[in-house]
Design a protein around this motif. Structure first.
Motif, short mmCIF file in Angstrom:
data_model
loop_
_atom_site.label_atom_id
_atom_site.label_comp_id
_atom_site.label_asym_id
_atom_site.label_seq_id
_atom_site.Cartn_x
_atom_site.Cartn_y
_atom_site.Cartn_z
N UNK A 193 0.87 -1.17 0.00
CA UNK A 193 0.00 0.00 0.00
C UNK A 193 0.91 1.22 0.00
N UNK A 194 0.87 1.97 -1.11
CA UNK A 194 1.78 3.09 -1.32
C UNK A 194 3.21 2.61 -1.16
N UNK A 195 3.95 3.13 -0.18
CA UNK A 195 5.35 2.72 -0.02
C UNK A 195 5.54 1.66 1.06
N UNK A 196 4.44 1.15 1.57
CA UNK A 196 4.53 0.18 2.65
C UNK A 196 4.28 -1.23 2.10
N UNK A 197 4.94 -2.20 2.70
CA UNK A 197 4.85 -3.58 2.26
C UNK A 197 4.55 -4.47 3.47
N UNK A 216 -0.88 -12.30 -17.13
CA UNK A 216 0.18 -11.31 -17.31
C UNK A 216 0.01 -10.20 -16.28
N UNK A 217 1.01 -9.35 -16.20
CA UNK A 217 0.97 -8.23 -15.27
C UNK A 217 2.07 -7.24 -15.57
N UNK A 218 1.94 -6.03 -15.03
CA UNK A 218 2.91 -4.97 -15.26
C UNK A 218 3.62 -4.52 -13.99
N UNK A 219 3.51 -5.29 -12.90
CA UNK A 219 4.19 -4.93 -11.67
C UNK A 219 3.39 -4.03 -10.76
N UNK A 220 2.10 -3.91 -11.03
CA UNK A 220 1.24 -3.11 -10.15
C UNK A 220 1.12 -3.77 -8.79
N UNK A 221 0.80 -2.98 -7.78
CA UNK A 221 0.54 -3.53 -6.46
C UNK A 221 -0.71 -4.39 -6.45
#
Length: 328
Positions: A156-160, A210-215
């Motif tokens: 979420x945003x910059x948090x993992x 497939x995917x583009x690296x989205x969260x």
């Protein structure tokens, strides 16, 4: 001249070999339409079978109803996806081991060879502590494969947040069989090829998306993202992979049933195309289609070898569509 032997060898096209891997449709790919609709679409488009996602649709939980659908449409059930999602925490019991036992029983009754299972959530503490040994114990009791699927960290945003245990990267633990999901490798922002290398011959099942690296876990139609979908399929073909390749894509934003079906037809065509590979046989000499021109020299110079960048690709690449699907 009649009876003359050809002066120049003419390569004959190599035969095309299709591997034994079957291409199945995940019933999750038709959501928000029903499990029954997935069987109908799989039959109409020519899929080899289906993978049943056991979730809130009552039909997906009913073994007898699933068998009737399979028989009616002539579409075999190749795999059962155990109810491991957040929205299925109460499906088939609240006890995770009971869920897996019921998934195994369903697979055995339906003739499915594989049960797909996610690693536990971290808050399922006892389940996660016993998960690796428990999966081995269950696998020893049946011919059904328990193929543990790679997941991803939640962001979420910059948090993992690490939501899965023992690991979202299931190759860090010892399992007999794996499922690789290329949408999950995209979300995890990990190297899919390296993960497949670590799985080795324990890779038994593929969720192709497939995917583009989205969260967000995008599950795009293969070829619409950044993952090596074509390369993976070509690799499976050359290594005689005999598991299942399951199309598990998100079609929730399709504007109509026809658009959803078109996406699933495109995914199937992409998969079948890249699973086809030329057999490793040397070119043979065939008859000339027409006599050589008299002006052609007797010993023409050998053609220059094209650079790697100039050589034609062995497979057609689908054009990128105008719009990209994403999850909600």
């Amino acid at each position: 001249m009649r009876g003359a032997r050809p002066r120049y060898p003419v390569p004959v096209a190599k035969p095309v070999r299709i591997p034994t891997a079957k291409v199945a449709l995940s019933t999750a790919s038709v959501y928000p339409e029903s499990t029954a609709t997935a069987f109908e679409i799989a039959a109409r488009l020519g899929y080899d079978g289906v993978e049943v996602m056991v979730w809130t649709d009552p039909v997906s939980q009913d073994v007898d109803a699933l068998r009737r659908l399979s028989d009616h449409h002539g579409v075999p059930i190749l795999a059962v996806h155990a109810p491991c999602l957040l929205i299925t925490q109460r499906v088939w019991s609240t006890d995770p081991w009971t869920k897996l036992q019921r998934a195994q029983a369903a697979a055995e009754k339906l003739g499915a060879s594989t049960v797909v299972v996610h690693p536990p959530f971290r808050w399922q503490r006892q389940y996660s502590r016993d998960f690796v040994t428990g999966i081995w114990r269950m696998a020893d009791e049946t011919d059904v494969k328990f193929a543990v699927e790679n997941m991803y960290p939640w962001r979420y945003r910059d948090r993992e947040m690490l939501a899965y245990a023992p690991e979202w990267d299931v190759t860090k633990d010892d399992y007999r069989h794996f499922t690789v999901d290329l949408s999950h490798t995209a979300t995890a922002r990990t190297d899919a090829t390296a993960m497949i290398d670590r799985m080795g011959d324990r890779l038994a099942h593929v969720h192709l998306a497939d995917g583009n690296g989205s969260a967000k876990d995008e599950h795009l139609v293969p070829g619409r993202g950044s993952q090596p979908c074509a390369e993976l399929l070509e690799r499976l073909a050359t290594t005689a992979f005999d598991g299942h390749v399951v199309i598990e894509v998100n079609t929730r934003r399709a504007m109509s049933s026809a658009e959803r079906e078109a996406d699933l037809a495109e995914a199937l065509a992409f998969t079948r195309l890249h699973l086809a590979t030329a057999a490793a046989s040397p070119p043979t000499v065939g008859p000339l289609l027409r006599p050589a021109s008299p002006a052609r020299p007797a010993n023409p110079p050998a053609p220059a070898t094209a650079c790697a960048a100039c050589r034609p690709r062995p497979f057609y690449t689908f054009p990128r569509p105008r719009a990209t699907q994403t999850l909600r």
